[in-house]
Design a protein around this motif. Structure first.
Motif, PDB file in Angstrom:
ATOM      1  N   ASP A 113      26.946 -32.212 -63.061  1.00  0.00           N
ATOM      2  CA  ASP A 113      25.792 -32.690 -63.811  1.00  0.00           C
ATOM      3  C   ASP A 113      26.183 -32.973 -65.265  1.00  0.00           C
ATOM      4  OD1 ASP A 113      25.602 -30.306 -65.337  1.00  0.00           O
ATOM      5  OD2 ASP A 113      24.222 -29.400 -63.903  1.00  0.00           O
ATOM      6  N   ARG A 146      21.128 -28.699 -59.705  1.00  0.00           N
ATOM      7  CA  ARG A 146      21.429 -29.898 -58.917  1.00  0.00           C
ATOM      8  C   ARG A 146      20.904 -29.760 -57.486  1.00  0.00           C
ATOM      9  NH1 ARG A 146      24.404 -34.243 -59.461  1.00  0.00           N
ATOM     10  NH2 ARG A 146      25.124 -33.549 -61.469  1.00  0.00           N
ATOM     11  N   ARG A 202      18.251 -32.169 -55.593  1.00  0.00           N
ATOM     12  CA  ARG A 202      18.529 -32.827 -54.313  1.00  0.00           C
ATOM     13  C   ARG A 202      17.443 -32.521 -53.286  1.00  0.00           C
ATOM     14  NH1 ARG A 202      23.945 -34.559 -53.477  1.00  0.00           N
ATOM     15  NH2 ARG A 202      23.845 -33.971 -51.296  1.00  0.00           N
ATOM     16  N   TYR A 255      18.051 -31.060 -68.944  1.00  0.00           N
ATOM     17  CA  TYR A 255      17.966 -32.157 -67.986  1.00  0.00           C
ATOM     18  C   TYR A 255      16.929 -33.156 -68.467  1.00  0.00           C
ATOM     19  CZ  TYR A 255      20.690 -30.938 -63.821  1.00  0.00           C
ATOM     20  OH  TYR A 255      21.706 -30.727 -62.922  1.00  0.00           O
ATOM     21  N   ASP A 297      19.400 -37.695 -65.743  1.00  0.00           N
ATOM     22  CA  ASP A 297      20.185 -36.785 -64.907  1.00  0.00           C
ATOM     23  C   ASP A 297      19.689 -36.840 -63.466  1.00  0.00           C
ATOM     24  OD1 ASP A 297      21.912 -35.541 -66.946  1.00  0.00           O
ATOM     25  OD2 ASP A 297      20.028 -34.731 -67.718  1.00  0.00           O
ATOM     26  N   VAL A 321      21.611 -38.057 -59.935  1.00  0.00           N
ATOM     27  CA  VAL A 321      21.667 -37.308 -58.674  1.00  0.00           C
ATOM     28  C   VAL A 321      21.183 -38.205 -57.533  1.00  0.00           C
ATOM     29  CG1 VAL A 321      20.715 -35.347 -57.386  1.00  0.00           C
ATOM     30  CG2 VAL A 321      21.380 -35.060 -59.774  1.00  0.00           C
TER      31      VAL A 321
END
Length: 172
Positions: free
Chosen positions: A67, A95, A99, A124, A128, A132
């Motif tokens: 990240d 992360r 997801r 974040y 960011d 992802v």
């Protein structure tokens, strides 16, 4: 920036942090501009680490990526840490939370809210989350874009084949 590690040490540290082979190569070229590292070299490092007893090293396709916060730390010279020392809260990294939320067909803003609910101190932002989402899409996983999610949540018509999993209920 002073870098005292060799490119091999840097590559192995990045792999331990969950970087994909492409990310490792990109960062090696940045951190070691005179190096002659290729993608095959990075793949070789990963392979040797896995066969050399580091069974927790994921295959490239399973690597989560790094990240932006980790990238900032790496570039400014913070110590590289092994993947098993990455902070986890409720058993998930930021992360991993992102997801999971993306797979639930949430917009980037909604995913960011989920991440910050679990990790309020994380630096974040929606970029960011977008990163992802892009990585997940590039792995041939059927992940909608942020715009497609917004349209679905609003009940607007779709392109022919893009439908969310049947167990998801449209918000509102």
């Amino acid at each position: 920036m002073e870098n005292r590690q060799g490119s091999g040490d840097t590559a192995r540290a990045l792999i331990r942090q969950g970087a994909t082979d492409d990310e490792v190569l990109e960062l090696l070229r940045f951190l070691h501009p005179d190096g002659k590292t290729t993608l095959k070299t990075v793949q070789s490092y990963r392979s040797r680490m896995r066969t050399g007893g580091e069974s927790d090293i994921p295959l490239n396709g399973d690597a989560l990526g790094i990240d932006r916060g980790q990238l900032r730390e790496l570039i400014v010279g913070a110590d590289l840490v092994a993947a098993d020392t990455v902070e986890k809260r409720n058993g998930l990294t930021a992360r991993e939370v992102a997801r999971a939320s993306i797979r639930e067909w949430k917009t980037n803003a909604q995913v960011l809210e989920d991440v910050l609910r679990v990790w309020p101190e994380k630096d974040y932002d929606t970029l960011d989350i977008s990163d992802v989402r892009s990585r997940m899409r590039s792995k041939d996983e059927r992940i909608p874009t942020d715009n497609e999610v917004r349209r679905w949540q609003a009940g607007e018509p779709w392109a022919a084949d893009l439908t969310p999993p049947p167990e998801l209920v449209r918000p509102g």
